[in-house]
Design an enzyme around this catalytic site. Sequence first.
Site, mmCIF file in Angstrom:
data_model
loop_
_atom_site.group_PDB
_atom_site.id
_atom_site.type_symbol
_atom_site.label_atom_id
_atom_site.label_comp_id
_atom_site.label_asym_id
_atom_site.label_seq_id
_atom_site.Cartn_x
_atom_site.Cartn_y
_atom_site.Cartn_z
ATOM 1 C CB THR A 1 -0.657 0.101 1.461
ATOM 2 O OG1 THR A 1 0.035 -0.418 2.095
ATOM 3 C CG2 THR A 1 -1.485 -1.913 1.349
ATOM 4 C CD GLU B 1 -4.366 -2.169 3.078
ATOM 5 O OE1 GLU B 1 -4.946 -1.279 2.474
ATOM 6 O OE2 GLU B 1 -3.865 -1.417 3.705
ATOM 7 C CE LYS C 1 -11.710 9.271 16.887
ATOM 8 N NZ LYS C 1 -10.971 9.624 15.883
ATOM 9 C CD1 TRP D 1 -16.648 9.367 17.204
ATOM 10 C CD2 TRP D 1 -16.644 8.057 15.414
ATOM 11 N NE1 TRP D 1 -15.560 8.637 17.998
ATOM 12 C CE2 TRP D 1 -15.111 7.628 16.186
ATOM 13 C CE3 TRP D 1 -16.955 7.610 14.719
ATOM 14 C CZ2 TRP D 1 -15.211 6.608 16.645
ATOM 15 C CZ3 TRP D 1 -16.011 6.454 14.453
ATOM 16 C CH2 TRP D 1 -15.451 5.715 14.983
#
Lengths: 551, 551
Positions: free
Chosen positions: B188, B333, B445, B450
């Site tokens: 990645t 992934e 946060k 959130w």
Amino acid sequence: MQSTMHDDVPLLVSRILTHGSTVHGRSRITTWTGEGEPRRQSFAETGARAAQLAHALRDELGVRPGDVLGTLMWNNAEHVEAYFAVPSMAAVLHTLNLRLPAEQLAFIVNHARDRVILVNGSLLPLLAPLLPRLSTVEHLVVVGPGDTSLLEGCAPRVHEYEHLLAGRPTSYDWPQVDERTPAAMCYTSGTTGDPKGVVYSHRSVYLHSMQVNMAESMGLTTADTTLPVVPMFHVNAWGLPHAVFMTGVGLLLPDRFLQPAPLAEMIEAERPTHAAAVPVIWQGLLAELAATPRDISSLRTVTIGGSACPPSMMRAFEERHGVRVCHAWGMTETSPLGSLAHPPGGLSPEEQWPYRITQGRFPAGVEARLAAPDGGFAPWDGTSPGELEVRGPWIAAAYFGGAGEPPLRPEDRFSPDGWLRTGDVGVISPDGYLTLTDRAKDVIKSGGEWISSVELENALMAHEAVAEAAVIAVPDDKWGERPLAAVVLEEGRETVPYEELRAFLADSVAKWQLPERWTTLDAVPKTSVGKFDKKVLRARYAAGELAVTEL
Amino acid sequence: MQSTMHDDVPLLVSRILTHGSTVHGRSRITTWTGEGEPRRQSFAETGARAAQLAHALRDELGVRPGDVLGTLMWNNAEHVEAYFAVPSMAAVLHTLNLRLPAEQLAFIVNHARDRVILVNGSLLPLLAPLLPRLSTVEHLVVVGPGDTSLLEGCAPRVHEYEHLLAGRPTSYDWPQVDERTPAAMCYTSGTTGDPKGVVYSHRSVYLHSMQVNMAESMGLTTADTTLPVVPMFHVNAWGLPHAVFMTGVGLLLPDRFLQPAPLAEMIEAERPTHAAAVPVIWQGLLAELAATPRDISSLRTVTIGGSACPPSMMRAFEERHGVRVCHAWGMTETSPLGSLAHPPGGLSPEEQWPYRITQGRFPAGVEARLAAPDGGFAPWDGTSPGELEVRGPWIAAAYFGGAGEPPLRPEDRFSPDGWLRTGDVGVISPDGYLTLTDRAKDVIKSGGEWISSVELENALMAHEAVAEAAVIAVPDDKWGERPLAAVVLEEGRETVPYEELRAFLADSVAKWQLPERWTTLDAVPKTSVGKFDKKVLRARYAAGELAVTEL
């Protein structure tokens, strides 16, 4: 170096269930009732009820991992619940073929050591007389209405399905078992010897379900609804109940209404886009639709397998009803998806036909080879015959030997290197299309070459004087085996010279394949399902009971 | 009881190759050449050449099971040959991202310990300057024409691809390895720290290929030809080269011609039915087609992923060109297929849009959960946000630690129970549709709740005076974190009262989410690919470099 993938996430039936009942929770199972409204429930409800069933089986009936549970049930939502609950709790689902003779049914229940049988109430008249012969069954769970007085005084404890489920938790902490754990089993109804058990693993069910859903296979999506007319006691209804939970395909279940008239009615009313069944069902449906027209235009494709499908029927469905028939081949031992006849790309509809009437191409999960007469393997040239052998992650490598017994690998069914001998003889074209021509036991092995009995029979039956023809192998000193042609003449025909028949055959068959031995019968002996019983004919020849003329 | 299935038949890349080059041997790979006729070869030829390559690598270069081979190549037939030959011989294919900065490219070659690099001749100017820094490379194999004088005096031995293959056997006895054996690897290109290596297993590649071919996924058949514009060095071109060999789908490869004009030309000429690429490619193609009309009517569907696709672009493709866009989500992934936005059945085209612009639904092989702000998991109610975590047989459970080193499981990327933390924040609807709203590191946060930075930015940028807006989390004594809004005004606007912007925001955002802290910038700092670089902005705030007004 190690893979960094999550390679130890097992391929489990419980994963298919959890996926289907969450991501596709709004998809639906519709069960036909024969009268009034069908019963409908969502995949989310099915998941909740499967959890309730598992709790009941564990806590009330004491079912433990590895226990075998039989189902004697039609195609309905409760059967789907059992399909998922039983393997997901690490027990084994044993679907019982309700069309087997009573003694075979008793044999397989005892051989598999079924501890529990889930039975549709309507099938109690079939099950009740068997009970005294069943040695391992401790519990009966009756699903739906039925005459439970038939069970009075029987040894197993009797439960009612809805009572068992009521009030139990709607989720279950499914165990994370090894993917090679047995999930389900099904016995083949062989014509010789005892039925043989095939035990599917979670891995094989999962991979087979993925295959069913591949575009080049049955190709179903959430926009589809499928109607499995093939019974759920027959090779997991070709994997469709598992497959639909993987992709949210709607499931229309006919329950016990498998006759042409109710099938036509439910197709018109519920508008499935796909259906699956054996040819005889579709033949009946065609006749029904000719007599009583119905709108079956929702059907896009039907998958047909179980036996070879007459091309005329495929054309009739397409021309009269706009339904595309996809021919497929498989067996209980192959889960069953062995091959499907999708034509190559870029062909006109007419050019597609020669491909579509074959048994089709193998998916990547099915390796295939043709065991040739000479002991080697036949090339894929479209003309060299061999017995089809297959191998793959959803193909059987053995039969169930019985509780505590090792698996069986009879040498006529499994090669020494573990391939399944299908018992079918055929050819494979260079582009991988399989055409089956005969059963291996019926092929005539003549001097290192094979002669197809079916080919000779079809050629003979084209003669105007011949009503039926059966060709069997008989011992021959020089060639090992040679064909014996047994003919039944059309009514009113007293006799036809065998020379004439042989000359007629010579038009379509190679000279070395022409039979020398001929006999005339009043009728060809047949099995209970109407197939030529060549075993009987071979025995009568061996016993000297046939009047044979040698040309 | 044991399963009687052939559960030990491994899921191997060599099986996909053998299947594709026999059953689908007549299917074709077409490689665009930029001028004149494209190069065409059948899958059968590709299988034969993959075998020749494996023989050459083993016998001439001494490649052994477990060795890592890099490819620095475009999308062409030779790259497909390497895709199959290298894993099939039990070595590991390491696709090198030719767009990485030179130091990262050198890092990953050394970290993976590539013994061999296969390189397109046209890419030698990129590779040659790196060679002195590569410590493990013993062989270079040059594929196609290129200036090999650039390699003079280099340490590795230099080979020419076609010379290597010439005259070698066209079949190879592929080893039957464990399906968990590494098959391929890809790094990645993270924006922070060193690139992280993901090692795909044969099992993960095989299962992912089946998934790609499922009807509810990309749904390709032998009647299709697919054009992977996504580079083969980018997550295995989303699995398409493997997938097509499973089902005989035609493969059209653009080689290095990834620009709008040649793409439009090759679509018109070769008539693919499917294509796959990131949004920016399709945006360019739309503009190209507006300037120079071409017939792209062969395209039925394009799969778009890599970053969120603007709905306006999806509509433009459909309305102007009759091409249906399917939105997908994934990452290196996740192999990469994580989710696809197929709408539920039974909806009108307009009703489908709200589903189609989401990131879509997970396939059965991908388990998903949302890690909520409170430490638990958010419900799938379409409104409760959480960081997306996924798990499955083709999802990474670790990163490659280096040769001889254990796999890495950084806790910000993997949960203690082995789930991949995607770093994406979003919501999931009750019917399983994922909508990503923010990156986890950018979310604010605030007091156990959130706040999406992206949502505030989009709302702010709708104000006529605001050209750009970036919202970052800043420490707050009472709430832990609170949003800081940084705005760039439209040209010509000297100033706008923050109270006005805050009031404007209040129309579309909950009151408790409204920023108290505001600043004005000349420009939002950006990364090399043009994304807002909030890391820089956070650092400038922390260093006290921003003039902040508190309301």
